[in-house]
Design a protein around this motif. Sequence first.
Motif, mmCIF file in Angstrom:
data_model
loop_
_atom_site.group_PDB
_atom_site.id
_atom_site.type_symbol
_atom_site.label_atom_id
_atom_site.label_comp_id
_atom_site.label_asym_id
_atom_site.label_seq_id
_atom_site.Cartn_x
_atom_site.Cartn_y
_atom_site.Cartn_z
ATOM 1 N N HIS A 1 96.842 -2.477 17.472
ATOM 2 C CA HIS A 1 97.432 -3.102 16.286
ATOM 3 C C HIS A 1 98.948 -3.201 16.399
ATOM 4 O O HIS A 1 99.602 -3.738 15.507
ATOM 5 N N ASN A 2 99.484 -2.732 17.495
ATOM 6 C CA ASN A 2 100.895 -2.939 17.807
ATOM 7 C C ASN A 2 101.008 -4.403 18.232
ATOM 8 O O ASN A 2 100.420 -4.821 19.220
ATOM 9 N N LEU A 3 101.743 -5.183 17.495
ATOM 10 C CA LEU A 3 101.813 -6.625 17.756
ATOM 11 C C LEU A 3 102.316 -6.956 19.151
ATOM 12 O O LEU A 3 101.904 -7.945 19.746
ATOM 13 N N LYS A 4 103.204 -6.128 19.707
ATOM 14 C CA LYS A 4 103.696 -6.384 21.057
ATOM 15 C C LYS A 4 102.550 -6.316 22.064
ATOM 16 O O LYS A 4 102.492 -7.100 22.997
ATOM 17 N N VAL A 5 101.652 -5.381 21.878
ATOM 18 C CA VAL A 5 100.521 -5.233 22.795
ATOM 19 C C VAL A 5 99.592 -6.428 22.682
ATOM 20 O O VAL A 5 99.209 -7.032 23.682
ATOM 21 N N ARG A 6 99.233 -6.800 21.478
ATOM 22 C CA ARG A 6 98.277 -7.897 21.288
ATOM 23 C C ARG A 6 98.806 -9.231 21.775
ATOM 24 O O ARG A 6 98.040 -10.106 22.139
ATOM 25 N N HIS B 1 95.673 3.658 27.067
ATOM 26 C CA HIS B 1 96.092 2.371 27.626
ATOM 27 C C HIS B 1 94.980 1.741 28.472
ATOM 28 O O HIS B 1 94.760 0.529 28.406
ATOM 29 N N LYS C 1 95.023 2.013 17.097
ATOM 30 C CA LYS C 1 96.444 2.049 16.725
ATOM 31 C C LYS C 1 97.290 1.283 17.749
ATOM 32 O O LYS C 1 98.152 0.493 17.376
ATOM 33 N N LEU C 2 97.041 1.518 19.025
ATOM 34 C CA LEU C 2 97.796 0.824 20.067
ATOM 35 C C LEU C 2 97.571 -0.688 19.992
ATOM 36 O O LEU C 2 98.510 -1.467 20.106
#
Length: 194
Positions: free
Chosen positions: A95-100, A120, A92-93
């Motif tokens: 797939h957060n676009l900001k993370v990727r 994290h 889930k984390l």
Amino acid sequence: MTSPKMCNPNLDEPAKTKYEVRQIYKRKPANIEMASRELAPIFGLGSGFLAQQRAQTLFTHPAFRESFAEFKYNYLRGRWDLPIGDFEEVHKLLHNLKVRRDPMWIEEKFPDCTEWDVTHFYARFALRTWHEIKESKLALAGWLKDVEICPAIHVLVFALMYLQLETMRDYKKDAPMKDRINHFLDSRKADKPT
């Protein structure tokens, strides 16, 4: 039979996969070669000698080893009672676009992690390792280079989970008896209803 470049892990039952990894850990394989034989089906590599060899190349890849050393230093810190990651939360984390899209997840310099939880640390490990393997000229773990992000993260999360459990077992063996007794007593207190 899977080809050397392919892996097809079962992404639909992460709780079952977590249970399987724990069972492998509890059987105490003598070395990473034996563990690789049991982990290969979880990684979607199949079974048999070639699958074992492919799984083993993941654990010996410099990118994997460096990311694991970072994980040990920044998350485990010699402790043997920390939670293990959860694939669904990491997935889930990630797939957060900001993370990727944020380079801090893959760059060599370790970011500020004061607000991080286990999810994290697992995400950092998985993204950094996958990125480095994809960029590597080494043939080691070549089967992971062309895999899509979800299967790659699945493989890396469960590989890390296994190594975290093994490392914490070693830390526990090396812990002073007083610390082990206090931990046991604290866990008993936490289990009692108030």
